[in-house]
Motif scaffolding. Structure first.
Motif, PDB file in Angstrom:
ATOM      1  N   PHE A   4     -10.854   8.625   2.444  1.00  0.00           N
ATOM      2  CA  PHE A   4     -10.102   7.811   1.485  1.00  0.00           C
ATOM      3  C   PHE A   4      -9.593   8.674   0.330  1.00  0.00           C
ATOM      4  N   MET A  27      -6.707  10.925   1.308  1.00  0.00           N
ATOM      5  CA  MET A  27      -5.464  10.178   1.437  1.00  0.00           C
ATOM      6  C   MET A  27      -4.946   9.739   0.075  1.00  0.00           C
ATOM      7  N   GLU A  28      -5.829   9.315  -0.800  1.00  0.00           N
ATOM      8  CA  GLU A  28      -5.420   8.888  -2.133  1.00  0.00           C
ATOM      9  C   GLU A  28      -4.777  10.043  -2.898  1.00  0.00           C
ATOM     10  N   HIS A  69      -1.181  10.366  -1.838  1.00  0.00           N
ATOM     11  CA  HIS A  69      -0.496   9.073  -1.763  1.00  0.00           C
ATOM     12  C   HIS A  69       1.009   9.214  -1.970  1.00  0.00           C
ATOM     13  N   ILE A 110       0.196   3.082   6.272  1.00  0.00           N
ATOM     14  CA  ILE A 110      -0.877   4.059   6.510  1.00  0.00           C
ATOM     15  C   ILE A 110      -1.626   3.662   7.769  1.00  0.00           C
ATOM     16  N   ILE A 141      -5.618   4.721   9.794  1.00  0.00           N
ATOM     17  CA  ILE A 141      -6.833   5.529   9.860  1.00  0.00           C
ATOM     18  C   ILE A 141      -7.445   5.382  11.251  1.00  0.00           C
ATOM     19  N   ASP A 182       0.887  -1.423  -0.917  1.00  0.00           N
ATOM     20  CA  ASP A 182      -0.360  -0.756  -1.304  1.00  0.00           C
ATOM     21  C   ASP A 182      -1.326  -0.729  -0.123  1.00  0.00           C
ATOM     22  N   LEU A 240      -2.834   1.598   1.524  1.00  0.00           N
ATOM     23  CA  LEU A 240      -4.022   2.453   1.500  1.00  0.00           C
ATOM     24  C   LEU A 240      -5.219   1.702   0.923  1.00  0.00           C
ATOM     25  N   SER A 241      -5.042   1.126  -0.243  1.00  0.00           N
ATOM     26  CA  SER A 241      -6.135   0.357  -0.846  1.00  0.00           C
ATOM     27  C   SER A 241      -6.476  -0.860  -0.004  1.00  0.00           C
ATOM     28  N   GLY A 294      -6.605  10.222   8.985  1.00  0.00           N
ATOM     29  CA  GLY A 294      -5.766   9.293   8.237  1.00  0.00           C
ATOM     30  C   GLY A 294      -4.348   9.800   8.118  1.00  0.00           C
ATOM     31  N   LEU A 310      -0.411   8.983   6.182  1.00  0.00           N
ATOM     32  CA  LEU A 310       0.434   8.287   5.218  1.00  0.00           C
ATOM     33  C   LEU A 310       1.869   8.446   5.692  1.00  0.00           C
ATOM     34  N   CYS A 359       3.212   2.779  12.434  1.00  0.00           N
ATOM     35  CA  CYS A 359       2.302   3.621  11.666  1.00  0.00           C
ATOM     36  C   CYS A 359       1.395   4.429  12.601  1.00  0.00           C
TER      37      CYS A 359
END
Length: 641
Positions: free
Chosen positions: A38, A41-42, A45, A52, A54, A77, A79-80, A120, A122, A135
């Motif tokens: 995480f 990836m963050e 971003h 995204i 995973i 958003d 990812l979150s 992961g 993006l 994706c």
């Protein structure tokens, strides 16, 4: 950059080197790897806003237990959204007593992402749909672990049509839409072939069926698999794959166009598109993280053994220079230094543009990503002024005219003034259908700081690059004129973008480039439409040649003009027409020589020079001209079947 431009995707991968119990004991959680994914990836971003995905591979799962998992989302958003959803599921199962969070074996068995391999992606889409199904990672399932495959990557193939044709010629039925599907099926085909060959060999030797899967897993040659799969690929790519048995690989194209970095510690083997996320997330030093060599694949077998090997002959190494100019985050120490050097390299052109009157100029930047280069520009201007002062003092000492008044004048006057003039206020949505209304909205994307530009001042604004010029004309320059400078100088840290990209950047329509528009306008003013017609015929002849024999016929568009002539025409084209301001606009571009000097090592410059690293690039540029001439929009790569 002021012109919004989609670009390279981001990848992140974590391969744990110890059992989950080790991470529970040392770090307090069996989800250490999941948490690190995480964060990786963050920290990247910026590389993906369209969605995204995973994936997780679990090594050594008992028969009958699932071992490969995937989640994807194109939600806002995303990812979150995805990680929050997975952790919500985790805690819900814990509350219901489904497993013991303090038992790593229990976590691995019951939580989908409690495995040793975590990947992961993006996505910044340049092809296909912008939905969840587009994706990464892409997954190819089988009831044989050694035929199950999960793939993700940061790449564009210029010859997707040709690759799909090869699949069809084998008797396959590819689903058109993205080059990702083509890559997955190509690797999957060779994985199936190798698996079948090994199975038949072991079966014919009389090996018991229950022993065959383990033996196939041990003998599976990932390097050979990658070598055969990539033999016909033309493009820029960094690709990561996971096989169901626990084997894993990460590969980088033979020209090093797309970035891929590697970190190896006693706890983890990790990959990422950018270096700094690996440094930050794993508290590693700059020296600990290195790039995967071009044309190299890093393999990690299920038993944890790691190897690196070439899978293709290395070509001329040309990493994408836009990574250095704009895409990668600027907190990488190398990229920070390079961007400052790009800004400093513009000083002679800037000083000339303002007539040497540094004391009557304000220096700023648009957008925020140009801030680092602006620091370099300001440093360069200060050095320029120091040299002027030194020379003047030396002359005054020699002729006996040095006094306090002269010193005060030299020291206090003509030092560069840096101000933040433009602020990006809001992200505008083009929800108004009428063009006029939309332009009015766009003109309010930025706001300005009033009172910083004094009467008679020139305003110098630094930008990362100027691609289409649309935002400059319709928004930024209109806003900057409100400060009422005598002249506006827009500086680009990148050279003139003259040719399409086909290796990752969403930048393939030739007719949209302001530099191309300027060259065409100059030809037409000079009555040379016939030359543009000839170039069209040249491009069609090039497209009839075998791919390896093609050359860039579009270079003739620019041969008649100097860089300064094209810059002058660009300046005219972007000058706002509907405002009361009567000043002058001048657009200044980085020289290609200075760009190379600032980066200080091999870098790709095909969008500036037309010198492509692969044959597919020449097909792309010729096709782009044909499309422009014929009035056809859309991507100019992905050659037809």
């Amino acid at each position: 950059m002021s012109d919004f431009l989609k670009h390279e995707c981001g990848i992140a991968a974590v391969r744990l080197r110890k059992p989950l119990a080790y991470y529970k004991d040392r770090y307090g959680t069996a989800l250490w790897g999941f948490n690190k994914l995480f964060l990786l990836m963050e920290k990247q971003h910026n590389r993906g806003q369209d969605g995204i995905g995973i994936g997780c591979g679990k090594i050594g799962m008992p028969l009958g237990e699932p071992y490969m998992f995937r989640r994807r989302s194109s939600e806002k958003d995303a990812l979150s959204y995805v990680f929050r959803k997975e952790m919500k599921s985790y805690h819900k199962m814990v509350r219901k007593g489904r497993f013991d969070p303090n038992d790593p074996a229990d976590v691995k068995r019951h939580f989908d992402f409690g495995g040793e391999i975590l990947i992961g992606h993006l996505r910044y889409g340049t092809s296909g749909d912008f939905e969840e199904g587009s994706c990464h990672p892409y997954l190819r399932r089988s009831n044989w672990p050694t035929r199950t495959l999960m793939v993700m990557g940061n790449f564009n193939m210029t010859n997707t049509g040709q690759l799909n044709r090869a699949l069809i010629d084998r008797g396959q039925h590819p689903v058109f839409g993205t080059d990702t599907q083509t890559v997955l099926e190509e690797i999957g085909f060779h994985l199936d072939e190798e698996h079948t060959d090994l199975y038949r060999e072991l079966r014919d030797k009389g090996v018991d069926g229950s022993e065959i899967p383990e033996l196939i897993s041990e003998r599976l040659d990932i390097v050979d698999l990658v070598r055969r799969s990539a033999a016909s690929w033309d493009g820029g790519y960094a690709i990561c794959g996971v096989v169901g048995n626990g084997d894993m690989f990460a590969m980088r194209d033979p020209h090093g166009i797309r970035p891929c970095h590697l970190l190896v510690t006693e706890d983890v083997i990790a990959f990422a598109s950018e270096r700094v996320p690996l440094m930050t997330v794993f508290e590693a030093s700059e020296e600990d993280v290195r790039s995967i060599d071009p044309g190299t694949v890093v393999t990690i077998k299920a038993d944890g053994s790691m190897a690196e090997a070439p899978f293709a002959e290395v070509g001329q190494v040309k990493p994408c220079s836009f990574e250095r100019i704009y895409f990668s985050r600027g907190n990488d120490p190398e990229i920070y230094r390079e961007r400052k050097a790009m800004g400093a390299a513009l000083v002679p052109q800037v000083v000339e543009a303002i007539g040497g009157a540094v004391e009557k100029a304000v220096f700023s930047f648009i957008p925020n990503t140009a801030e680092t280069a602006w620091y370099g520009l300001m440093d360069g201007l200060r050095m320029h002024r120091r040299q002027q002062v030194r020379e003047r003092i030396t002359r005054a000492m020699a002729d006996g005219t040095l006094d306090e008044d002269l010193l005060d004048d030299l020291i206090m006057r003509n030092w560069p003034r840096g101000e933040k003039i433009a602020h990006k206020d809001i992200k505008m949505r083009t929800f108004i259908a009428q063009e006029k209304g939309r332009d009015q909205l766009v003109s309010h994307v930025y706001d300005i700081t009033y009172g910083m530009v004094e009467e008679g001042d020139a305003l110098v604004a630094l930008d990362d690059s100027i691609v289409r010029g649309t935002t400059l004309k319709k928004s930024i320059l209109k806003i900057l004129t409100r400060t009422n400078p005598r002249k506006i100088v827009v500086c680009s840290t990148a050279p003139q973008i003259r040719y399409p990209d086909c290796y990752g950047i969403d930048m393939s329509e030739l007719g949209k480039f302001i530099a191309f528009q300027a060259a065409v306008a100059l030809h037409r003013k000079a009555g040379r439409q016939s030359l543009l017609d000839e170039i069209y015929d040249d491009c069609r002849r090039e497209m009839a040649k075998p791919l390896a024999e093609m050359t860039n016929a579009v270079t003739r568009v620019y041969e008649a003009f100097s860089d300064d002539q094209i810059s002058e025409e660009i300046s005219r084209m972007v000058t706002p027409e509907e405002c009361d301001w009567k000043g002058e606009v001048q657009v200044v571009f980085q020289t290609i020589a200075n760009l190379h000097a600032a980066i200080g090592k091999p870098c790709g410059d095909w969008y500036f020079t037309g010198d492509y690293p692969t044959a597919g690039g020449y097909a792309t540029v010729n096709a782009a001209y044909i499309r422009w001439y014929d009035g056809v929009g859309g991507r100019s790569y992905d050659l037809p079947l």
